[in-house]
Write an enzyme that holds these catalytic residues in place. Structure first.
Site, PDB file in Angstrom:
ATOM      1  N   GLY A  17       0.807  -1.227   0.000  1.00  0.00           N
ATOM      2  CA  GLY A  17       0.000   0.000   0.000  1.00  0.00           C
ATOM      3  C   GLY A  17       0.838   1.275   0.000  1.00  0.00           C
ATOM      4  N   HIS A  18       0.151   2.404  -0.013  1.00  0.00           N
ATOM      5  CA  HIS A  18       0.808   3.713  -0.085  1.00  0.00           C
ATOM      6  C   HIS A  18       1.661   3.994   1.152  1.00  0.00           C
ATOM      7  CE1 HIS A  18      -3.290   5.467   1.449  1.00  0.00           C
ATOM      8  NE2 HIS A  18      -2.845   4.525   2.206  1.00  0.00           N
ATOM      9  N   ASN A  19       2.837   4.577   0.899  1.00  0.00           N
ATOM     10  CA  ASN A  19       3.746   5.026   1.963  1.00  0.00           C
ATOM     11  C   ASN A  19       4.292   3.920   2.843  1.00  0.00           C
ATOM     12  OD1 ASN A  19       1.729   7.656   1.637  1.00  0.00           O
ATOM     13  ND2 ASN A  19       3.889   8.137   1.872  1.00  0.00           N
TER      14      ASN A  19
END
Lengths: 346, 346, 346
Positions: free
Chosen positions: A235-237
């Site tokens: 996922g993001h980050n």
């Protein structure tokens, strides 16, 4: 090539290939890395085996077959597999006439941009890197040297891939992360813009159909030397450390931090924002919803320390029997007056 | 842009970017949406933060840094991220010379059909819609206006996609559902033809590498405004409602019915034919094999109401200790004559 | 077409389509394969239904609607769906001018190589086989006759696909298996070369975005007639038998052996090296870490025999109640002197 092996058997055997101990026929060399493999040597048709020093191999006739004793049969196997590899497809340097490369893109020396690839504005493809076919490299993407992007790989805008990386077919880097905010009137969802990117370090391998989402702001990062299997979703980050092993069908939620040298087994889920300490191992199928200390092995859903969980799962296997006994005890306790009915109903 | 914020601090700070509270440097603005974030403000190097009204933020020096108090920091973040977004790649209207578009297809005004795309017979691409590259749109497919189909997206025959949708790379819409019937002689499997299709509503976002299978007869449907993460598998004839959130690596079995506003967390499996009521939440990793009432939160495999399951999972964590005590009790009960051996063996 | 059905109702109804019992309108024929469906016949608007012999259907008015009694409604459905299928897209024989086919490749009679496909050196495409578009077939790959490779399918070097196979979009065959060896100095991971390949038998169907990795040495094999759903990951050197059913989001670890006729339900994980006996069933979400005997049904993580596990999971649902009672018993036993505190602490 030298394996620096101690030989037990004839030195003039002709070896024509590599195979597993059960499937190997005459002329093949195989590997004995544990007692489980050693026990099958007597029945194997292999002509030779590489054996990790210290493993005792029964049923060996040194007049007919050869054992090569080495420090580490697994490492020796890598050398032998390279020796016997059929030639991989060669990709000639240059841009295929069907590839669409933006004029502002930079293609490195010796790089191959194959049929039907697309390379966007200001993208940089490193020296000796191969885009096999149907690869999409978006605007301002950089790919390092001697990396391989297999057919169907998609790298979206502004992401960067290191050198000596291998991206297997249909890998997707840089789709937006999954972030929505309920509208002020609570009717419907508002998309959170994702203005970040993805940074993949050197020597990373990413399995077929795996995805790494771009950061909401700042990067999603994959540390150098990390290996990611097929069907992995990151996922993001998320920050993945160096030299991690992430097995198939794993999902890692946004902003999770995975330390160096972590092993994540198959089908594991790790929740948003979780920290997994360096050197930890997450056993297959676990669902991790709290931080994992460095070096520990965790298991189960919700995940906990492996030993404790395995003991509890073992107890779970006998749970219905135990519960039957508990009821008997209750009944006896009630009948004998040891316990009053009201006590149980509290 | 106005955030309608109450300012605590200097009004003349120069803000040059957006970042997370830990990564932000001078010039960056960040977000405080909970006490957890507020506690990190003192140590943050951000110059400003947007704060949800009511959260108390310690360590703030209003002579040096600014807090902007708003009703909802998450919604304010959406506005700020838009403001600071780097420009997304622009796709000029028109059909790229390498795209293969059937003569009977209709391409809307301002639509972009990028390199190496294929558009089949009688397909309709709406106004302003973008097919980035290597997109396959089958015969009789319709795609609404201002939608984006990223590289490698495949939409097979007769499916329809709404307006303002985003399909991330390698999404597959309209593969046959997974249905077989044992042959009359029980030797082998006969494929069930899938003569249905898929209908995706307006404003739907579908993550990279996700799949939605076509109906056996009639459609598989995804309601307007629903958001689907990466690696999601939705079976034939599933009906997903409006404004649902379906997280990564979820699998939904054939003919399941998912009500409006349902949240399905990561790695969840929902069995064939199950109904999940409107507004329900399925927690991560759950395996749902019975219907979920509207508004409830379920968890576990087999899934049950969340609170009850969490209590049981907490008990499970101590199960082996409990079982040890149960054995002691049994032993004592047998020794004291409270219980006879025969009683336990019934 | 003859269904060899016994008719209960008018013989002159006009049937114009096929639908599910709830969605069907006048003119549609539907299916009754169990009592659950039979109970909905009275309220259905369908004009006719195919019914498995022996199922009693209430609320039937034979002057208005028709029931067709057959041995097996599911098999009859297959015939009817074929009858009412809309025409599938036809692919004309020949190589599209945008396809890049190596001069040494062999394209069979009547085969279709669609737009933007790539066919490598010495590859063989069988008679009547269809490569829809954007398909990549590597060097020395062979694909049998009358198979269909949908858009985005990638088959890497030296793998072979049987006849009458269907590979849905973005399937990846022949990526390297996931194998690494810690370096001798324990710093970093060394990639194990994968010199094997993949052999997919005749009549195999593989769902969208699924992957089958190549063997380390020797092949990964999928037996004839096996059906694989979307998002399935099959590791290196796995041997899957004939006529297996492998549902969505399943992961099978390296060198596992799956017998003939095995059913693996959704989201199941099977560990490296495990053997699942012929005819066994693995229930949804299971994590299999020990061998499964032929014909058994297993469930849970770690998986065990289904009946036993379901009994234990039922007990788990009441676990916190039971534990509360156990504590009461302990307390009573301590107070009465039946048990001493020291006994419990042993």
């Amino acid at each position: 090539m030298s394996l620096q092996a101690e030989l037990i058997g004839p030195s003039n055997l002709s070896i024509t290939g590599v195979d597993s101990i059960d499937a190997a026929g005459p002329g093949a060399i195989t590997f004995i890395r544990s007692g489980r493999f050693a026990a099958r040597w007597a029945d194997s048709h292999a002509s030779a085996a590489v054996v990790t020093r210290g493993i005792s191999v029964g049923g060996h006739d040194p007049t007919k077959r050869a054992l090569l004793i080495v420090d580490n049969a697994d490492l020796a196997m890598v050398s032998l597999l390279k020796l016997f590899s059929p030639p991989r497809t060669r990709y000639a340097p240059g841009v295929h006439p069907t590839a669409i490369v933006d004029r502002s893109a930079t293609i490195g020396q010796g790089a191959h941009v194959g049929p039907h690839c697309v390379v966007g504005a200001d993208a940089v493809i490193g020296d000796g890197t191969v885009l096999v076919s149907n690869v999409h490299v978006g605007a301002e993407v950089s790919v390092g040297a001697i990396s391989t992007l297999h057919p169907g790989v998609v790298i979206l805008e502004r992401c960067s891939i290191g050198s000596a990386c291998i991206l297997w077919p249909n890998v997707v880097i840089g789709a937006d992360g999954f972030g929505y905010v309920p509208a002020a009137d609570r009717r419907g969802l508002i998309k959170v813009p994702h203005i970040g990117h993805v940074v993949v370090g050197d020597g990373v391998e990413i399995g077929a159909n795996s995805c790494i989402d771009r950061g909401k702001f700042g990067p999603t990062t994959i540390g150098a030397g990390t290996k990611i299997d097929n069907h992995v979703q990151i996922g993001h980050n998320v920050q993945v450390g160096r030299s991690c092993i992430i097995c198939g069908v794993v999902g890692i939620g946004g902003s999770a931090i995975i330390g160096d040298g972590v092993t994540v087994a198959g089908h594991v889920g790790i929740s948003d924002g979780i920290t997994v300490g360096a050197g930890a191992t997450i056993a297959a199928k676990a669902g991790v919803i709290s931080d994992v200390p460095p070096g520990e092995t965790w298991f189960g859903t919700p995940a906990g320390p492996h030993k404790e969980q395995m003991r509890n799962f073992a107890a779970l296997r006998k749970l219905s029997d135990h519960m039957r006994k508990l009821k008997k005890l209750e009944k006896a306790a009630l009948q004998s007056g040891l316990l009053a009915k009201e006590d149980l109903d509290d």
